[in-house]
Design a protein around this motif. Structure first.
Motif, PDB file in Angstrom:
ATOM      1  N   TYR A 187       0.848  -1.185   0.000  1.00  0.00           N
ATOM      2  CA  TYR A 187       0.000   0.000   0.000  1.00  0.00           C
ATOM      3  C   TYR A 187       0.887   1.239   0.000  1.00  0.00           C
ATOM      4  N   LEU A 188       0.835   2.005  -1.084  1.00  0.00           N
ATOM      5  CA  LEU A 188       1.574   3.258  -1.170  1.00  0.00           C
ATOM      6  C   LEU A 188       0.635   4.403  -0.850  1.00  0.00           C
ATOM      7  N   LEU A 189       0.940   5.141   0.210  1.00  0.00           N
ATOM      8  CA  LEU A 189       0.124   6.296   0.555  1.00  0.00           C
ATOM      9  C   LEU A 189       0.519   7.477  -0.315  1.00  0.00           C
ATOM     10  N   GLY A 190      -0.476   8.246  -0.710  1.00  0.00           N
ATOM     11  CA  GLY A 190      -0.209   9.427  -1.507  1.00  0.00           C
ATOM     12  C   GLY A 190       0.427  10.529  -0.675  1.00  0.00           C
TER      13      GLY A 190
ATOM     14  N   GLU B  31       1.283  -6.022  -9.489  1.00  0.00           N
ATOM     15  CA  GLU B  31       0.170  -6.803  -8.960  1.00  0.00           C
ATOM     16  C   GLU B  31       0.232  -6.837  -7.435  1.00  0.00           C
ATOM     17  N   GLY B  32      -0.941  -6.793  -6.821  1.00  0.00           N
ATOM     18  CA  GLY B  32      -0.997  -6.857  -5.372  1.00  0.00           C
ATOM     19  C   GLY B  32      -0.633  -5.555  -4.698  1.00  0.00           C
ATOM     20  N   SER B  33      -0.674  -4.451  -5.441  1.00  0.00           N
ATOM     21  CA  SER B  33      -0.315  -3.143  -4.897  1.00  0.00           C
ATOM     22  C   SER B  33      -1.489  -2.183  -5.009  1.00  0.00           C
ATOM     23  N   THR B  34      -1.595  -1.270  -4.057  1.00  0.00           N
ATOM     24  CA  THR B  34      -2.728  -0.352  -3.986  1.00  0.00           C
ATOM     25  C   THR B  34      -2.242   1.051  -3.651  1.00  0.00           C
ATOM     26  N   PHE B  35      -2.787   2.032  -4.349  1.00  0.00           N
ATOM     27  CA  PHE B  35      -2.503   3.433  -4.037  1.00  0.00           C
ATOM     28  C   PHE B  35      -3.605   3.959  -3.125  1.00  0.00           C
ATOM     29  N   VAL B  36      -3.199   4.592  -2.024  1.00  0.00           N
ATOM     30  CA  VAL B  36      -4.150   5.115  -1.046  1.00  0.00           C
ATOM     31  C   VAL B  36      -4.057   6.639  -1.025  1.00  0.00           C
ATOM     32  N   PRO B  37      -5.019   7.344  -1.592  1.00  0.00           N
ATOM     33  CA  PRO B  37      -4.971   8.815  -1.600  1.00  0.00           C
ATOM     34  C   PRO B  37      -5.271   9.388  -0.221  1.00  0.00           C
ATOM     35  N   ILE B  38      -4.521  10.409   0.164  1.00  0.00           N
ATOM     36  CA  ILE B  38      -4.772  11.049   1.462  1.00  0.00           C
ATOM     37  C   ILE B  38      -4.824  12.566   1.350  1.00  0.00           C
ATOM     38  N   ASP B  39      -4.558  13.113   0.150  1.00  0.00           N
ATOM     39  CA  ASP B  39      -4.484  14.567   0.025  1.00  0.00           C
ATOM     40  C   ASP B  39      -5.800  15.246   0.377  1.00  0.00           C
ATOM     41  N   ASP B  40      -6.915  14.603   0.040  1.00  0.00           N
ATOM     42  CA  ASP B  40      -8.214  15.215   0.315  1.00  0.00           C
ATOM     43  C   ASP B  40      -8.519  15.293   1.808  1.00  0.00           C
ATOM     44  N   LEU B  41      -7.847  14.455   2.606  1.00  0.00           N
ATOM     45  CA  LEU B  41      -8.104  14.449   4.049  1.00  0.00           C
ATOM     46  C   LEU B  41      -7.674  15.753   4.712  1.00  0.00           C
ATOM     47  N   PHE B  42      -6.738  16.443   4.080  1.00  0.00           N
ATOM     48  CA  PHE B  42      -6.159  17.637   4.702  1.00  0.00           C
ATOM     49  C   PHE B  42      -6.597  18.927   4.019  1.00  0.00           C
ATOM     50  N   GLU B  43      -7.667  18.864   3.249  1.00  0.00           N
ATOM     51  CA  GLU B  43      -8.120  20.045   2.523  1.00  0.00           C
ATOM     52  C   GLU B  43      -9.009  20.965   3.353  1.00  0.00           C
ATOM     53  N   ASP B  44      -9.550  20.460   4.461  1.00  0.00           N
ATOM     54  CA  ASP B  44     -10.435  21.266   5.301  1.00  0.00           C
ATOM     55  C   ASP B  44      -9.605  22.238   6.131  1.00  0.00           C
ATOM     56  N   GLU B  45      -9.608  23.501   5.733  1.00  0.00           N
ATOM     57  CA  GLU B  45      -8.792  24.504   6.414  1.00  0.00           C
ATOM     58  C   GLU B  45      -9.339  24.861   7.797  1.00  0.00           C
ATOM     59  N   THR B  46     -10.575  24.474   8.076  1.00  0.00           N
ATOM     60  CA  THR B  46     -11.158  24.778   9.385  1.00  0.00           C
ATOM     61  C   THR B  46     -10.799  23.722  10.431  1.00  0.00           C
ATOM     62  N   ALA B  47     -10.310  22.577   9.971  1.00  0.00           N
ATOM     63  CA  ALA B  47      -9.969  21.496  10.902  1.00  0.00           C
ATOM     64  C   ALA B  47      -8.515  21.627  11.348  1.00  0.00           C
ATOM     65  N   ASN B  48      -8.256  21.339  12.600  1.00  0.00           N
ATOM     66  CA  ASN B  48      -6.904  21.379  13.139  1.00  0.00           C
ATOM     67  C   ASN B  48      -6.276  20.000  12.991  1.00  0.00           C
TER      68      ASN B  48
ATOM     69  N   GLY C 295       2.678   8.171  -8.343  1.00  0.00           N
ATOM     70  CA  GLY C 295       2.475   7.088  -7.396  1.00  0.00           C
ATOM     71  C   GLY C 295       1.400   6.129  -7.846  1.00  0.00           C
ATOM     72  N   ARG C 296       0.288   6.684  -8.311  1.00  0.00           N
ATOM     73  CA  ARG C 296      -0.835   5.850  -8.742  1.00  0.00           C
ATOM     74  C   ARG C 296      -0.465   5.014  -9.969  1.00  0.00           C
ATOM     75  N   GLU C 297       0.202   5.638 -10.931  1.00  0.00           N
ATOM     76  CA  GLU C 297       0.566   4.924 -12.156  1.00  0.00           C
ATOM     77  C   GLU C 297       1.617   3.847 -11.877  1.00  0.00           C
ATOM     78  N   THR C 298       2.533   4.127 -10.972  1.00  0.00           N
ATOM     79  CA  THR C 298       3.543   3.130 -10.609  1.00  0.00           C
ATOM     80  C   THR C 298       2.894   1.930  -9.947  1.00  0.00           C
ATOM     81  N   VAL C 299       2.014   2.190  -9.004  1.00  0.00           N
ATOM     82  CA  VAL C 299       1.325   1.115  -8.287  1.00  0.00           C
ATOM     83  C   VAL C 299       0.549   0.224  -9.255  1.00  0.00           C
ATOM     84  N   ASN C 300      -0.056   0.831 -10.257  1.00  0.00           N
ATOM     85  CA  ASN C 300      -0.859   0.064 -11.211  1.00  0.00           C
ATOM     86  C   ASN C 300      -0.031  -0.925 -12.024  1.00  0.00           C
ATOM     87  N   GLN C 301       1.279  -0.772 -12.008  1.00  0.00           N
ATOM     88  CA  GLN C 301       2.140  -1.672 -12.767  1.00  0.00           C
ATOM     89  C   GLN C 301       2.546  -2.916 -11.971  1.00  0.00           C
TER      90      GLN C 301
END
Length: 300
Positions: free
Chosen positions: A220-223, A257-274, A249-255
Motif C-alpha cells: 500500500y503506497l500512501l499518496g 500486482e498486489g499493490s494499492t494506491f491510497v490517496p490522502i491529500d483530500d483528508l487535509f483540505e479542510d482549512e477549518t480542521a486542526n 504514485g498511482r501509475e507506478t502502483v498500477n504496474q
C-alpha cells in the motif's frame, strides 16, 4: 507486626505501584478519553457484521470504495458506518505488517507520541481474531533515494520485509521539499518537473526491490498531501506539483500486482480542521487518525 512482615507488606505495595504505573504507560492509556473513544469506535467498525438486509447496496458501496483511481482520490469516508470490506488477511493466524518510509510513517507530529497512523492501526487491528504484528521503519527526512539505499543496506529491514504480509509506504514529500530547499531563491516549475522524472524512476526501483524481496505481500503506497503552502504561500503551483507526484504514485502502483494506491491529500483540505502539529507540516493525532481510517478502507 514483625520487621519481616513489614518488609513483605512494603514490597507488595511497591510491586502494586509499579504494576499500576506500567499499565498507565501503555499506549492506550496515554490517549485522552476522547481519543480512546474514537479508536474504540474504529475497532467496532472493523468487527461489525455487515447487515443482512440490503446486501446489494453493500456490494455497490464496496465496488465504489475499490473503484478506479480517479474515483478513489476524491472519496469521503463514512466514519459512523461499519467498513464494508472483509479484511481477508484476518483469516490468517499471524499477520506481519511492515511500515516504511519517511516521517509520516515514523509518526512525527503525533502529540500522543504513540506512533501516528501506525500506532492507531496497530491498536485497532488488535480487535481482530488475528495476531497482528507491526514493524515500523519510518525515518524522518527520508527521500526516495535514501529509502532505496536503506533497502540495500539495512539487513533488519530486509529481514522484516521478507516475512511481511502487508507493506505500507510513505515516500515522496521530502523529494519535493529538497527541490524547495535547493532552489528557494530561484524557484521555477522546471526544477520540479526534472526531479519528478527522477522520482518516478526511483519509485519504480523501490517497487522492483520490494518485489525481489517479497513477491507476495500486499503493498500500500500512501499518496502525498500538501503541507507546503503553510511555508510557501507564494507558490500556487504547489497543489499541481503534489497532484503530479500522486499521479506518478498511482501509475507506478498500477504496474505491480498486489499493490494499492491510497490517496490522502483530500483528508487535509479542510482549512477549518486542526489536523497539523505545531510545525505546520506534519499531522497531529487527528490527522494521523484520518490517515489510519483511510488505510483501513483500502485493506482487503
Amino acid at each position: 507486626m514483625t520487621k519481616k512482615r513489614w518488609l513483605i507488606l512494603i514490597s507488595s505495595i511497591l510491586i502494586i505501584i509499579i504494576a499500576v504505573f506500567s499499565i498507565l504507560q501503555l499506549p492506550y492509556f496515554q490517549l485522552s478519553s476522547e481519543q480512546r473513544e474514537r479508536e474504540e469506535a474504529l475497532r467496532e467498525q472493523i468487527t461489525s457484521e455487515p447487515a443482512e438486509n440490503g446486501e446489494e447496496d453493500t456490494e455497490d458501496d464496496s465496488e465504489e470504495v475499490m473503484g478506479n483511481a480517479d474515483e478513489q482520490e476524491n472519496e469521503e469516508i463514512a466514519v459512523d458506518e461499519p467498513f464494508e470490506n472483509t479484511f481477508e488477511f484476518a483469516s490468517e493466524e499471524n499477520v506481519d505488517i511492515v511500515a516504511l518510509g519517511d516521517s509520516l510513517t515514523q509518526g512525527v507530529g503525533d502529540d500522543t507520541n504513540q506512533g501516528g497512523y501506525v500506532g492507531i492501526l496497530d491498536r485497532t487491528l488488535q480487535a481482530l481474531d488475528t495476531n497482528v504484528h507491526f514493524d515500523n521503519f519510518g525515518k524522518r527526512g527520508n527521500r526516495s533515494d535514501q529509502l532505496l539505499t536503506r533497502l540495500e543496506e539495512e539487513p533488519e529491514l530486509t529481514d522484516a520485509l521478507e516475512e511481511a504480509d502487508i507493506i505500507i509506504i510513505t515516500i515522496g514529500a521530502n523529494d519535493i521539499m529538497q527541490v524547495l530547499k535547493e532552489n528557494i531563491m530561484d524557484l521555477e516549475i522546471s526544477y520540479f518537473n526534472e526531479e519528478q522524472a527522477f522520482y518516478e524512476d526511483r519509485l519504480s526501483e523501490i517497487f522492483d526491490k520490494l518485489r525481489s524481496i517479497n513477491a507476495d505481500a500486499s503493498i500500500y503506497l500512501l499518496g502525498i498531501f500538501n503541507p507546503f503552502t503553510n511555508y510557501f504561500e507564494d507558490i500556487p503551483e504547489l497543489d499541481q506539483i503534489v497532484a503530479d507526484w500522486n499521479t506518478i504514485g498511482r501509475e507506478t502502483v498500477n504496474q505491480y500486482e498486489g499493490s494499492t494506491f491510497v490517496p490522502i491529500d483530500d483528508l487535509f483540505e479542510d482549512e477549518t480542521a486542526n489536523l497539523f502539529s505545531d510545525d505546520n507540516f506534519h499531522p497531529n493525532y487527528d490527522g494521523y487518525y484520518l490517515m489510519a481510517e483511510r488505510i483501513l478502507e483500502y485493506f482487503n
